[in-house]
Design a protein around this motif. Sequence first.
Motif, mmCIF file in Angstrom:
data_model
loop_
_atom_site.group_PDB
_atom_site.id
_atom_site.type_symbol
_atom_site.label_atom_id
_atom_site.label_comp_id
_atom_site.label_asym_id
_atom_site.label_seq_id
_atom_site.Cartn_x
_atom_site.Cartn_y
_atom_site.Cartn_z
ATOM 1 N N LEU A 149 28.322 -18.141 11.759
ATOM 2 C CA LEU A 149 27.975 -17.441 12.998
ATOM 3 C C LEU A 149 29.217 -17.294 13.875
ATOM 4 O O LEU A 149 29.503 -16.207 14.404
ATOM 5 C CB LEU A 149 26.877 -18.213 13.733
ATOM 6 N N ARG A 150 29.972 -18.384 14.023
ATOM 7 C CA ARG A 150 31.188 -18.320 14.839
ATOM 8 C C ARG A 150 32.239 -17.408 14.198
ATOM 9 O O ARG A 150 32.936 -16.664 14.895
ATOM 10 C CB ARG A 150 31.749 -19.730 15.027
ATOM 11 N N GLU A 151 32.332 -17.481 12.863
ATOM 12 C CA GLU A 151 33.331 -16.660 12.174
ATOM 13 C C GLU A 151 33.046 -15.174 12.343
ATOM 14 O O GLU A 151 33.940 -14.385 12.699
ATOM 15 C CB GLU A 151 33.361 -17.015 10.695
ATOM 16 N N VAL A 152 31.812 -14.766 12.075
ATOM 17 C CA VAL A 152 31.477 -13.343 12.179
ATOM 18 C C VAL A 152 31.564 -12.885 13.627
ATOM 19 O O VAL A 152 32.072 -11.795 13.923
ATOM 20 C CB VAL A 152 30.082 -13.075 11.586
ATOM 21 N N ALA A 153 31.096 -13.704 14.555
ATOM 22 C CA ALA A 153 31.161 -13.335 15.973
ATOM 23 C C ALA A 153 32.599 -13.219 16.466
ATOM 24 O O ALA A 153 32.869 -12.523 17.451
ATOM 25 C CB ALA A 153 30.407 -14.359 16.809
ATOM 26 N N PRO A 186 15.782 -15.536 4.436
ATOM 27 C CA PRO A 186 15.025 -16.472 5.262
ATOM 28 C C PRO A 186 15.903 -17.289 6.216
ATOM 29 O O PRO A 186 15.434 -17.683 7.291
ATOM 30 C CB PRO A 186 14.332 -17.375 4.242
ATOM 31 N N VAL A 187 17.167 -17.559 5.837
ATOM 32 C CA VAL A 187 18.030 -18.317 6.753
ATOM 33 C C VAL A 187 18.349 -17.471 7.973
ATOM 34 O O VAL A 187 18.380 -17.969 9.109
ATOM 35 C CB VAL A 187 19.310 -18.785 6.039
ATOM 36 N N TRP A 188 18.560 -16.191 7.778
ATOM 37 C CA TRP A 188 18.729 -15.282 8.915
ATOM 38 C C TRP A 188 17.483 -15.286 9.789
ATOM 39 O O TRP A 188 17.565 -15.352 11.022
ATOM 40 C CB TRP A 188 19.030 -13.869 8.431
ATOM 41 N N PHE A 246 26.203 -6.369 13.471
ATOM 42 C CA PHE A 246 26.464 -7.805 13.406
ATOM 43 C C PHE A 246 25.448 -8.488 12.495
ATOM 44 O O PHE A 246 25.809 -9.332 11.676
ATOM 45 C CB PHE A 246 26.389 -8.414 14.806
ATOM 46 N N ALA A 247 24.169 -8.135 12.647
ATOM 47 C CA ALA A 247 23.135 -8.751 11.815
ATOM 48 C C ALA A 247 23.396 -8.487 10.337
ATOM 49 O O ALA A 247 23.236 -9.382 9.497
ATOM 50 C CB ALA A 247 21.762 -8.230 12.231
ATOM 51 N N ASP A 248 23.814 -7.280 9.998
ATOM 52 C CA ASP A 248 24.111 -6.968 8.593
ATOM 53 C C ASP A 248 25.267 -7.823 8.073
ATOM 54 O O ASP A 248 25.197 -8.366 6.966
ATOM 55 C CB ASP A 248 24.461 -5.483 8.448
ATOM 56 N N ASP A 249 26.332 -7.930 8.864
ATOM 57 C CA ASP A 249 27.497 -8.712 8.435
ATOM 58 C C ASP A 249 27.135 -10.193 8.296
ATOM 59 O O ASP A 249 27.548 -10.859 7.325
ATOM 60 C CB ASP A 249 28.636 -8.554 9.439
ATOM 61 N N TYR A 250 26.400 -10.708 9.243
ATOM 62 C CA TYR A 250 26.050 -12.127 9.235
ATOM 63 C C TYR A 250 25.080 -12.435 8.097
ATOM 64 O O TYR A 250 25.210 -13.453 7.395
ATOM 65 C CB TYR A 250 25.461 -12.489 10.590
ATOM 66 N N ARG A 251 24.103 -11.552 7.880
ATOM 67 C CA ARG A 251 23.152 -11.746 6.778
ATOM 68 C C ARG A 251 23.873 -11.812 5.442
ATOM 69 O O ARG A 251 23.534 -12.624 4.574
ATOM 70 C CB ARG A 251 22.111 -10.625 6.757
ATOM 71 N N ALA A 252 24.854 -10.957 5.265
ATOM 72 C CA ALA A 252 25.596 -10.948 3.989
ATOM 73 C C ALA A 252 26.298 -12.284 3.765
ATOM 74 O O ALA A 252 26.304 -12.816 2.646
ATOM 75 C CB ALA A 252 26.606 -9.803 3.983
#
Length: 270
Positions: A149-153, A204-206, A229-235
């Motif tokens: 989460l911190r990395e993608v953000a 499910p973790v997302w 952001f959601a797409d990048d984080y989900r991946a």
Amino acid sequence: MVPVPQWDPEQYGRFADDRSRPFHDLLARVGALGPAVVADLGCGPGELTATLRERWPRASVTGVDSSAEMVARARRLEGDGLSFVEADLREWVRQVPPSSHDVVVSNAALHWLPDHLALLPDLVAVLRPGGWLAVQVPGNHDAPSHALLREVAGREPYAAHTRAAVRRPSLPGPGDYLEALSALGCRVDAWETTYLHVLAGEDPVWEWISGTGARPVLQALPQPLRAAFADDYRAELRRAYPARPFGTVLPFRRVFAVAHRGPDPAPSGP
């Protein structure tokens, strides 16, 4: 200061069974037999608070939460000794009289407050002699879910909007609670548990973290950036938590502390 997210009771409740296990494990160590006044700080949608009234049917039980959305949902359960109040937990502690409660519970809420160990003396002061304080907080701030989460953000174009939202201090461990609460004259039971939640469904973790730890980041982003952001984080989450034939495993460390306040010292002689 960590932004306090607006909560979605429906999203939060999707994993109600998994989220309720630490609450019941925490309460199993509370030895109060017939408390009269009980508070649940960070009560959320109120279902778990209602179980306190079932356990202690003669008690007056109050759920406290800073989220208007959560309190509105919880108030559907009010009645017969069960009530809910919208309030900041720190303000609530300052306003209630000292030595007024027999049991104070806070399940997965105090970690939203900066340096919440500094609040422990006030929480213990709320207890009557012989009262109980029961606290549970997540201990997974270094888990892949939060590191990613911190990395993608921190990537562009998100970083300019999310710096404050991802700034989270390291949370106390059981030893920190043991030291702090023992110094306040309490008998303390502190421990940690890592739950292996087996989650079903797609991403499910997302779905789990979008209802809790990711909310400050999502709300800090302008609406046009949230989907990207959601797409990048989900991946990233799919790679870190691969699906298995029986489900997706989410290890989740939690920290517990139960403090039993001793009797007030007897007055000294003349």
